[in-house]
Scaffold this motif. Structure first.
Motif, short mmCIF file in Angstrom:
data_model
loop_
_atom_site.label_atom_id
_atom_site.label_comp_id
_atom_site.label_asym_id
_atom_site.label_seq_id
_atom_site.Cartn_x
_atom_site.Cartn_y
_atom_site.Cartn_z
N MET A 16 34.85 38.10 43.09
CA MET A 16 33.57 37.65 43.64
C MET A 16 32.75 36.89 42.59
SD MET A 16 32.19 40.62 46.17
CE MET A 16 30.75 39.70 46.68
N ILE A 17 32.75 37.42 41.37
CA ILE A 17 32.02 36.79 40.27
C ILE A 17 32.64 35.43 39.94
CG2 ILE A 17 31.61 36.99 37.76
CD1 ILE A 17 30.88 39.98 38.35
N LEU A 58 33.34 39.77 33.39
CA LEU A 58 33.31 38.54 32.58
C LEU A 58 34.30 38.63 31.43
CD1 LEU A 58 29.45 37.83 32.53
CD2 LEU A 58 31.20 36.47 33.69
N ASN A 59 34.37 39.80 30.80
CA ASN A 59 35.35 40.02 29.72
C ASN A 59 36.77 39.84 30.23
OD1 ASN A 59 34.19 40.46 27.24
ND2 ASN A 59 33.59 42.56 27.75
N ARG A 60 37.01 40.39 31.43
CA ARG A 60 38.35 40.31 32.02
C ARG A 60 38.71 38.86 32.33
NH1 ARG A 60 37.41 43.41 36.01
NH2 ARG A 60 37.91 45.36 34.98
N LEU A 61 37.76 38.13 32.94
CA LEU A 61 38.01 36.72 33.29
C LEU A 61 38.26 35.89 32.03
CD1 LEU A 61 35.28 36.30 36.06
CD2 LEU A 61 37.75 36.19 36.44
N ASP A 62 37.57 36.25 30.95
CA ASP A 62 37.77 35.56 29.67
C ASP A 62 39.17 35.86 29.12
OD1 ASP A 62 37.22 34.25 27.15
OD2 ASP A 62 36.80 36.22 26.29
N SER A 63 39.57 37.13 29.21
CA SER A 63 40.90 37.50 28.68
C SER A 63 42.03 36.86 29.50
CB SER A 63 41.06 39.02 28.61
OG SER A 63 41.13 39.55 29.91
N TYR A 64 41.77 36.58 30.79
CA TYR A 64 42.77 35.90 31.63
C TYR A 64 42.75 34.38 31.41
CZ TYR A 64 43.01 40.22 34.48
OH TYR A 64 43.16 41.50 34.91
N GLY A 65 41.78 33.90 30.63
CA GLY A 65 41.70 32.46 30.37
C GLY A 65 41.04 31.68 31.50
N LYS A 66 40.39 32.40 32.44
CA LYS A 66 39.74 31.70 33.57
C LYS A 66 38.38 31.14 33.16
CE LYS A 66 41.96 33.82 37.53
NZ LYS A 66 41.74 34.49 38.82
N ILE A 67 37.70 31.84 32.24
CA ILE A 67 36.44 31.34 31.70
C ILE A 67 36.51 31.47 30.18
CG2 ILE A 67 35.05 31.91 33.74
CD1 ILE A 67 34.03 34.41 32.23
N LYS A 68 35.54 30.89 29.47
CA LYS A 68 35.56 30.96 28.01
C LYS A 68 34.28 31.58 27.48
CE LYS A 68 37.58 27.72 25.24
NZ LYS A 68 38.61 26.74 24.91
N LYS A 69 34.42 32.39 26.45
CA LYS A 69 33.25 32.99 25.81
C LYS A 69 32.65 31.97 24.83
CE LYS A 69 33.18 37.38 24.28
NZ LYS A 69 33.42 38.51 23.39
N ILE A 70 31.32 31.80 24.89
CA ILE A 70 30.65 30.88 23.97
C ILE A 70 30.18 31.66 22.74
CG2 ILE A 70 28.62 29.39 23.71
CD1 ILE A 70 28.84 28.90 26.80
N CYS A 71 29.50 32.76 23.01
CA CYS A 71 29.12 33.71 21.97
C CYS A 71 28.96 35.04 22.68
CB CYS A 71 27.83 33.29 21.24
SG CYS A 71 26.41 33.06 22.32
N ARG A 72 28.59 36.08 21.99
CA ARG A 72 28.60 37.42 22.59
C ARG A 72 27.79 37.46 23.90
NH1 ARG A 72 26.83 43.08 19.78
NH2 ARG A 72 27.45 44.38 21.51
N GLY A 73 28.49 37.81 24.99
CA GLY A 73 27.84 37.98 26.28
C GLY A 73 27.50 36.69 27.02
N VAL A 74 27.92 35.55 26.47
CA VAL A 74 27.59 34.25 27.09
C VAL A 74 28.90 33.48 27.35
CG1 VAL A 74 26.28 32.09 26.85
CG2 VAL A 74 25.39 34.19 25.84
#
Length: 208
Positions: free
Chosen positions: A14-15, A46-62
């Protein structure tokens, strides 16, 4: 028990859907998804989506959803302005672009900059994102609180130009950019500002 797993992937889906709808320019923090899940669930998603490579972390929590540039053969960098807005949401600061950043936002300067500056009611802070630097400079509350974003932006742009560098073309440009409602807010909300800035604002809003 797979219930927890499916539930967490349900929230992640959903996110992610909401992220895709917002487009590649948007930058996110966990509290942007409180309409979908509680803070902790959104943070983990968000952490999970980042680890799957679907989104990217810019800095902590963003985070952001990067667009791949075929031309450059790499992912495009996030919008520094949207990163600044996300950081302000994260730390609950009120911010407004200042200096060249304010002039760029209003189309009064076309100078490309790697240094983005904002006034803020939060503490002094500096973030480095790739080769971009985002500076938050603390200002007293009266310079920023109780104002709409556009009012604060116009005041900062006028201050950046300085009294002697504001001519009719600047006033005309700002007149065209502001809606009637924004002008009404500007004339009301800017009363606390410096006298010379307010006299320019009266011209922009066509108040004799």
């Amino acid at each position: 028990d797979t219930g927890g797993v499916t539930m967490s992937s349900f929230y992640s889906d959903m996110i992610y859907e909401k992220i895709l709808e917002a487009g590649n320019e948007a930058v996110f923090i966990a509290t942007d998804f409180l309409d979908i899940a509680d803070y902790e669930t959104a943070r983990k998603a968000l952490n999970r989506l980042d680890s799957y490579g679907k989104i990217k972390k810019i800095c902590r929590g963003v985070y952001y959803n990067p667009k791949f540039s075929e031309l450059l053969g790499e992912y495009e960098a996030p919008s520094p302005h949207n990163v600044a807005l996300a950081l302000a949401r994260k730390f609950n600061w009120t911010i407004a672009p200042s200096g060249n950043t304010a002039l760029n936002q209003l189309g009064l300067s076309t100078q490309v900059t790697a240094h983005w500056t904002y006034i803020s009611d939060g503490p002094y802070n500096k973030f480095t994102i790739g080769n971009i630097e985002i500076d938050f400079k603390h200002r007293s509350n009266k310079e920023i609180s109780g104002m709409s974003y556009k009012t604060a932006l116009v005041i900062q742009a006028l201050k950046a130009l300085g009294k002697d560098d504001i001519d009719e073309s600047v006033i005309t440009k700002l007149k065209k950019q502001l809606s009637t409602e924004e002008k009404d807010n500007l004339i009301k909300e800017a009363r606390q500002t410096t006298a010379w800035v307010y006299s320019i604002i009266r011209k922009i809003c066509e108040v004799k």
